[in-house]
Design an enzyme around this catalytic site. Structure first.
Site, PDB file in Angstrom:
ATOM      1  N   HIS A 195     -34.116  -4.674  12.497  1.00 27.85           N
ATOM      2  CA  HIS A 195     -34.675  -5.919  13.036  1.00 27.85           C
ATOM      3  C   HIS A 195     -34.118  -6.172  14.440  1.00 27.85           C
ATOM      4  O   HIS A 195     -34.322  -7.253  14.987  1.00 27.85           O
ATOM      5  CB  HIS A 195     -34.270  -7.103  12.155  1.00 27.85           C
ATOM      6  N   MET A 251     -46.549  -4.338  -5.512  1.00 29.36           N
ATOM      7  CA  MET A 251     -45.225  -4.368  -4.880  1.00 29.36           C
ATOM      8  C   MET A 251     -44.370  -5.493  -5.436  1.00 29.36           C
ATOM      9  O   MET A 251     -43.164  -5.362  -5.617  1.00 29.36           O
ATOM     10  CB  MET A 251     -45.383  -4.598  -3.379  1.00 29.36           C
ATOM     11  N   LYS A 294     -39.152 -11.052   8.533  1.00 31.92           N
ATOM     12  CA  LYS A 294     -40.241 -11.754   7.844  1.00 31.92           C
ATOM     13  C   LYS A 294     -41.608 -11.483   8.482  1.00 31.92           C
ATOM     14  O   LYS A 294     -42.481 -12.336   8.502  1.00 31.92           O
ATOM     15  CB  LYS A 294     -39.981 -13.273   7.780  1.00 31.92           C
ATOM     16  N   ASN A 325     -40.975  -4.923   4.712  1.00 28.33           N
ATOM     17  CA  ASN A 325     -40.891  -4.249   3.414  1.00 28.33           C
ATOM     18  C   ASN A 325     -42.241  -3.686   2.973  1.00 28.33           C
ATOM     19  O   ASN A 325     -42.300  -2.657   2.312  1.00 28.33           O
ATOM     20  CB  ASN A 325     -40.324  -5.203   2.367  1.00 28.33           C
ATOM     21  N   SER A 332     -42.162 -18.204   6.505  1.00 25.85           N
ATOM     22  CA  SER A 332     -41.577 -17.225   5.596  1.00 25.85           C
ATOM     23  C   SER A 332     -40.049 -17.203   5.736  1.00 25.85           C
ATOM     24  O   SER A 332     -39.306 -17.156   4.748  1.00 25.85           O
ATOM     25  CB  SER A 332     -42.169 -15.847   5.887  1.00 25.85           C
ATOM     26  N   TRP A 354     -31.290  -0.151   6.721  1.00 28.09           N
ATOM     27  CA  TRP A 354     -31.172  -0.980   7.930  1.00 28.09           C
ATOM     28  C   TRP A 354     -29.959  -0.487   8.717  1.00 28.09           C
ATOM     29  O   TRP A 354     -28.827  -0.694   8.297  1.00 28.09           O
ATOM     30  CB  TRP A 354     -30.990  -2.443   7.539  1.00 28.09           C
TER      31      TRP A 354
END
Length: 284
Positions: free
Chosen positions: A100, A224, A45, A49, A130, A78
């Site tokens: 991540h 987006m 978050k 992206n 988020s 990922w």
């Protein structure tokens, strides 16, 4: 629902769906990073992206047809997930990869490669908010509870991918390496075109002025948000009646969610844990 629980990999909480200890171990110990790989790294978050969209557009000289026709997880898999690792292993170079993971679980082959790392950071209060909204509508994540409860989990690292503070400290140590590029969500928000230029320079790919304009245009939040290949509207694990993956795309939304007392509590923990980091961020 049983699936809304986390398993742990070496102490880091991860969703039970989509991950396996075998593939995580393979990725950490055997997966070979190549010199022309570009890996986007972030705590969840933080604008991951957005960066993946920008990179896809840069690579295609501002032409949006690739990012609007190939699902994001196939464009830039990922590597810690079972499916993502399989995509990465069959991906023709140059590869765009994503993770991540905290640095200590990143592929060990990194230490002998020239692969480029782009580390994306964001004000942790905005990350918290988020993450809270995402956990409400993503069926593979634990229920977040109240904002107060989630705040405590977040500050104690009891959320997906563990502590924001540990994640940041592990990666920021690489800041002097020539193949490491640090950028914040706030910088992207403040000057997207200028940020795109810096990213191009880091990648060694120079774009003409009109191409930079195209990247900036198609990487805007509004465009987006309408791109089905990037907005996760096609993901079966998302309950879109409870919220959107791409929600507001702004800085400072935490002010709409945290009370003064919660914000002060966060600041106190932040100051304590950030001692000795030696980097100043836009939100400090």
């Amino acid at each position: 629902m049983a699936k809304r629980t986390y398993c742990t990999y070496k102490g880091i909480p991860l969703p039970t769906m989509g991950y396996s200890k075998e593939s995580l171990s393979y990725m950490e110990n055997e997966f070979q990073l190549l010199d022309d790989d570009v890996v986007t790294v972030s705590y969840p978050k933080s604008g991951t992206n957005w960066m993946l969209e920008i990179l896809g557009l840069i690579w295609h000289d501002g032409d949006p047809s690739w990012v609007q026709s190939v699902f994001m997880a196939n464009r830039s898999p990922w590597i810690e997930t079972v499916d993502g690792l399989n995509v990465a292993l069959n991906y023709p170079p140059p590869r765009f990869l994503t993770t991540h993971l905290p640095f200590q679980f990143f592929p060990k082959s990194f230490l002998h490669s020239k692969c480029k790392i782009i580390y994306v950071m964001r004000n942790p209060k905005d990350v918290l908010v988020s993450h809270y909204h995402f956990a409400k509508c993503c069926e593979t994540l634990e229920e977040p509870g109240t904002v107060e409860e989630f705040l405590e989990k977040f500050l104690n690292g009891k959320v997906m991918y563990g502590s924001w503070f540990n994640h940041m400290k592990g990666w920021v140590k690489l800041k002097e390496r020539p193949n490491f590029f640090l950028i914040t969500y706030e910088e992207l928000q403040q000057d997207l075109r200028g940020s795109v230029k810096k990213i191009c320079h880091f990648l060694g790919k120079e774009l003409a002025s009109h191409q930079l304009d195209e990247v900036t245009k198609y990487a805007s939040f509004q465009i987006m948000k309408d791109n089905k290949m990037s907005n996760y509207s096609l993901l079966p694990s998302m309950d879109h009646s409870k919220g959107k993956f791409m929600r507001k795309g702004i800085c400072g939304d935490w002010k709409n969610h945290l009370t003064v007392a919660q914000s002060e509590h966060f600041d106190h923990v932040y100051q304590e844990k950030m001692q000795g980091v030696g980097v100043t961020f836009p939100w400090d």
